[in-house]
Design a protein around this motif. Structure first.
Motif, PDB file in Angstrom:
ATOM      1  N   UNK A  56       0.860  -1.178   0.000  1.00 40.08           N
ATOM      2  CA  UNK A  56       0.000   0.000   0.000  1.00 40.08           C
ATOM      3  C   UNK A  56       0.899   1.231   0.000  1.00 40.08           C
ATOM      4  N   UNK A  57       0.668   2.182  -0.901  1.00 36.41           N
ATOM      5  CA  UNK A  57       1.488   3.394  -0.908  1.00 36.41           C
ATOM      6  C   UNK A  57       1.244   4.230   0.340  1.00 36.41           C
ATOM      7  N   UNK A  58       2.153   5.137   0.623  1.00 38.71           N
ATOM      8  CA  UNK A  58       2.067   5.961   1.823  1.00 38.71           C
ATOM      9  C   UNK A  58       0.981   7.016   1.746  1.00 38.71           C
ATOM     10  N   UNK A  59       0.494   7.293   0.562  1.00 40.44           N
ATOM     11  CA  UNK A  59      -0.503   8.353   0.411  1.00 40.44           C
ATOM     12  C   UNK A  59       0.122   9.652  -0.062  1.00 40.44           C
ATOM     13  N   UNK A  60       1.458   9.689  -0.118  1.00 40.74           N
ATOM     14  CA  UNK A  60       2.114  10.879  -0.631  1.00 40.74           C
ATOM     15  C   UNK A  60       1.946  10.926  -2.146  1.00 40.74           C
ATOM     16  N   UNK A  61       1.751  12.117  -2.656  1.00 39.21           N
ATOM     17  CA  UNK A  61       1.548  12.272  -4.090  1.00 39.21           C
ATOM     18  C   UNK A  61       2.820  11.900  -4.842  1.00 39.21           C
ATOM     19  N   UNK A  62       2.668  11.118  -5.906  1.00 38.49           N
ATOM     20  CA  UNK A  62       3.833  10.750  -6.710  1.00 38.49           C
ATOM     21  C   UNK A  62       4.004  11.774  -7.819  1.00 38.49           C
ATOM     22  N   UNK A  63       5.209  11.861  -8.383  1.00 34.23           N
ATOM     23  CA  UNK A  63       5.417  12.816  -9.467  1.00 34.23           C
ATOM     24  C   UNK A  63       4.666  12.399 -10.729  1.00 34.23           C
ATOM     25  N   UNK A  64       4.379  13.373 -11.579  1.00 42.46           N
ATOM     26  CA  UNK A  64       3.714  13.127 -12.852  1.00 42.46           C
ATOM     27  C   UNK A  64       4.651  12.336 -13.756  1.00 42.46           C
ATOM     28  N   UNK A  65       4.171  11.255 -14.358  1.00 43.24           N
ATOM     29  CA  UNK A  65       4.940  10.441 -15.291  1.00 43.24           C
ATOM     30  C   UNK A  65       4.159  10.404 -16.588  1.00 43.24           C
ATOM     31  N   UNK A  66       4.686  11.062 -17.614  1.00 43.24           N
ATOM     32  CA  UNK A  66       3.973  11.202 -18.878  1.00 43.24           C
ATOM     33  C   UNK A  66       3.568   9.861 -19.478  1.00 43.24           C
ATOM     34  N   UNK A  67       4.472   8.872 -19.444  1.00 44.35           N
ATOM     35  CA  UNK A  67       4.192   7.562 -20.039  1.00 44.35           C
ATOM     36  C   UNK A  67       3.022   6.864 -19.347  1.00 44.35           C
ATOM     37  N   UNK A  68       2.843   7.106 -18.058  1.00 42.04           N
ATOM     38  CA  UNK A  68       1.760   6.462 -17.310  1.00 42.04           C
ATOM     39  C   UNK A  68       0.498   7.316 -17.285  1.00 42.04           C
ATOM     40  N   UNK A  69       0.667   8.609 -17.187  1.00 43.24           N
ATOM     41  CA  UNK A  69      -0.462   9.490 -16.956  1.00 43.24           C
ATOM     42  C   UNK A  69      -1.037  10.099 -18.222  1.00 43.24           C
ATOM     43  N   UNK A  70      -0.323  10.026 -19.327  1.00 46.32           N
ATOM     44  CA  UNK A  70      -0.820  10.589 -20.575  1.00 46.32           C
ATOM     45  C   UNK A  70      -0.779  12.096 -20.583  1.00 46.32           C
ATOM     46  N   UNK A  71      -1.542  12.669 -21.467  1.00 38.96           N
ATOM     47  CA  UNK A  71      -1.576  14.127 -21.605  1.00 38.96           C
ATOM     48  C   UNK A  71      -2.653  14.677 -20.687  1.00 38.96           C
ATOM     49  N   UNK A  72      -2.306  15.713 -19.911  1.00 35.08           N
ATOM     50  CA  UNK A  72      -3.316  16.292 -19.003  1.00 35.08           C
ATOM     51  C   UNK A  72      -4.453  16.960 -19.712  1.00 35.08           C
TER      52      UNK A  72
END
Length: 72
Positions: A56-72
């Motif tokens: 389980x992640x800590x809940x801290x926001x991860x950085x934006x990753x273009x390959x995973x997140x696509x175009x905003x």
């Protein structure tokens, strides 16, 4: 208390140590990488174990990753 690892073939409803079939309690252990590892605890014999990469992640926001997140 030592925490072992159990491989799950299909289902896991019975304790691999005592055979108790009442399900499991769930605990969490903080790892060095600041994620939490899920720990299963048998309510009958209190043996603790993990079943692999169930984190389980800590809940801290991860950085934006273009390959995973696509175009905003």
């Amino acid at each position: 208390m030592e925490i072992g690892r159990v491989d799950v073939a299909e289902d896991l409803f019975e304790c691999p140590k005592c055979g108790g079939g009442g399900g499991f309690h769930v605990g969490f252990r903080r790892r060095e990488d600041r994620r939490y590892e899920v720990v299963l605890v048998c309510p009958s014999c209190r043996v603790r174990f993990t079943v692999g990469e169930f984190l389980i992640p800590t809940g801290e926001e991860r950085p934006y990753i273009h390959e995973m997140d696509g175009t905003p």
